[in-house]
Design an enzyme around this catalytic site. Structure first.
Site, PDB file in Angstrom:
ATOM      1  N   SER A   1     -53.816  -9.439   6.340  1.00  0.00           N
ATOM      2  CA  SER A   1     -52.790  -8.404   6.226  1.00  0.00           C
ATOM      3  C   SER A   1     -51.452  -8.871   5.676  1.00  0.00           C
ATOM      4  CB  SER A   1     -52.571  -7.728   7.584  1.00  0.00           C
ATOM      5  OG  SER A   1     -53.689  -6.959   7.930  1.00  0.00           O
TER       6      SER A   1
ATOM      7  N   LYS B   1     -42.165  -5.313   9.836  1.00  0.00           N
ATOM      8  CA  LYS B   1     -43.376  -4.506   9.914  1.00  0.00           C
ATOM      9  C   LYS B   1     -43.375  -3.671  11.183  1.00  0.00           C
ATOM     10  CE  LYS B   1     -48.434  -5.134   9.675  1.00  0.00           C
ATOM     11  NZ  LYS B   1     -49.515  -6.126   9.503  1.00  0.00           N
TER      12      LYS B   1
ATOM     13  N   SER C   1     -52.400  -4.939   5.898  1.00  0.00           N
ATOM     14  CA  SER C   1     -51.650  -3.856   6.509  1.00  0.00           C
ATOM     15  C   SER C   1     -50.137  -4.025   6.424  1.00  0.00           C
ATOM     16  CB  SER C   1     -52.065  -3.712   7.975  1.00  0.00           C
ATOM     17  OG  SER C   1     -51.742  -4.878   8.713  1.00  0.00           O
TER      18      SER C   1
END
Length: 447
Positions: free
Chosen positions: A176, A78, A152
């Site tokens: 997330s 990420k 996210s």
């Protein structure tokens, strides 16, 4: 010819250690799949093709090659965790395009275990919202590309669901990991506080955010968690009969759970009852103040992340979110509201070992430029489809998302499992029982 894209991390690492395939061959095949599919999916902000092949050769040359739990396994990271030699943009035009001098500790642990970082994945700006879109890219759900992958950690989830990598690294400050995992049919676990390193300072949303794995199987999630936590690989251990509470109630007043997600939770409850667990309907005593407590922490975390960035380069929704959070920073940093919530919920988890809920209230929003829309539109869209994840960031307790059932569109549905501190591997065992008795397709049917 054996195809390695779409295989699990456990399968790949075993084959590499047994010299049935080289790390370079595995990584090259996954890079080719990324090149073929990512134009439609939008999982990656940056692909490290040449560097990843070089690093695959370095793994093959290591003296401890036969003992590496993730030998030659491609992994995506990420884009809010530092990867040496790459910039960390966190989905924003306001962040510097400066290469990181060193790996984040979780990335370093994955590499030490033999994994090869093939790229950094798209996130919404500053990882604020539950849809992954922005000036640097939009991540779509590989099962239904008209829908957002979620956020996210949406890019990481999309990469795994499309078979572009077998596992990916993400983090979870208000859901997330669990939100995109639920959308994309993956297994994930948000560890309890202190299990996996998070970093220092306010960048972890004042202790709400935890780093964790995204995988297609419980076995891979367990394997990756043990590497991230620097534990010995956890052995399977069938749990005895557990007291499992099933709740279909949204923690946020006025938000209802749609029929497919309620049905998935009932289906999972039936599976676990047949596995010998004591399953009962029971709702946690969520306080009426939970929505405002969540909003205060959510906005304050963004205010801390944005404080040194040029606001002119931030999307309007991000600027408003940060501005609203500034007055709450001191209160959130004290931790008083979180401690109060823990005390309220602890008696429930004395009576029950595991809480089972729907993972989401409804499917993810359309894959659209949400970063160009108003702040209130984004907050309402997020709250209406993902109200069930934030309480467990506020308590700091482990929670995971597990596929169960399908939506009318054919995309995956999912449930959430929550446990007391220190029960990460117990939750994984319960998830394993769900997987074995109700198997799911591992990756989306993409060519």
């Amino acid at each position: 010819m054996t195809t390695w894209a779409g295989r699990t991390a456990a399968e790949i690492s075993a084959a590499v250690r047994e010299k049935r395939v080289t790390p370079r061959e595995v990584v090259a095949e996954h890079l080719a799949r990324i090149e073929r599919l990512d134009g439609r999916v939008g999982a990656f902000r940056s692909v490290r093709a040449e560097a990843a092949l070089t690093e695959a050769d370095e793994v093959a040359a290591r003296g401890d090659f036969d003992r590496l739990p993730l030998a030659g396994v491609p992994v995506a990271v990420k884009d809010n965790l530092a990867v040496r030699g790459e910039s960390t943009r966190v989905g924003s035009a306001a962040t510097p395009d400066t290469p990181a001098a060193r790996d984040h500790v979780t990335v370093a642990r994955l590499r030490a275990a033999g994994a090869v970082v093939v790229g950094l994945t798209n996130v919404p700006e500053l990882c604020v919202f539950g849809t992954t879109d922005g000036v640097l890219g939009t991540a779509r759900n590989p099962w239904d590309p008209t829908r957002s992958a979620g956020g996210s950690s949406g890019g990481s989830a999309a990469a795994v669901a499309a078979g572009m990598v077998p596992i990916a690294l993400g983090n979870d400050g208000m859901g997330s990991l669990r939100i995109p995992a639920a959308n994309c049919g993956l297994v994930t676990i948000k560890p309890g506080h202190g299990v996996v390193p998070t970093g220092a300072g306010d960048g972890g949303w004042f202790g709400l955010s935890e780093n964790g794995p995204l995988a297609t199987t419980v076995e891979d999630a367990r394997l990756m968690l043990s590497v991230l936590a620097d534990d010995e690989p956890a052995l399977r251990s069938e749990p005895g009969p557990l007291r499992i509470a099933v709740s279909l109630r949204s923690p946020v007043a006025g938000v209802t759970i749609s029929r497919p997600y309620a049905a998935a939770a009932r289906e999972a409850a039936g599976v676990l009852m047949k596995a010998g667990h004591l399953v009962r309907r029971a709702d946690p005593p969520y306080p009426m103040s939970l929505a405002t407590t969540s909003l205060a922490h959510w906005t304050a975390g963004t205010a801390a992340d944005a404080q040194h960035l040029d606001p002119r380069l931030l999307a309007r929704r991000t600027r408003i979110h940060a501005r609203l959070g500034r007055p709450f920073v001191g209160r959130v940093r004290s931790g008083a509201a979180r401690e109060q919530l823990r005390r309220r919920l602890e008696p429930f988890f004395t009576e029950y070992d595991v809480l089972l809920t729907p993972a989401l209230a409804r499917r993810s929003p359309k894959a659209a430029p949400w970063h160009e829309r108003g702040w209130l539109s984004n907050v309402l869209a997020n709250t209406n489809y993902s109200p069930l994840t934030p309480p467990w960031n506020l308590t700091g307790w482990p929670a995971m998302s597990v596929p169960c059932g399908t939506l009318p569109s054919g995309a995956p549905c999912a449930v959430q499992l929550v446990g007391r501190p220190g029960t990460e591997y117990q939750l994984l065992e319960v998830a394993q029982q769900l997987q074995e008795r109700n198997p799911w397709r591992r990756t989306a049917p993409m060519n």
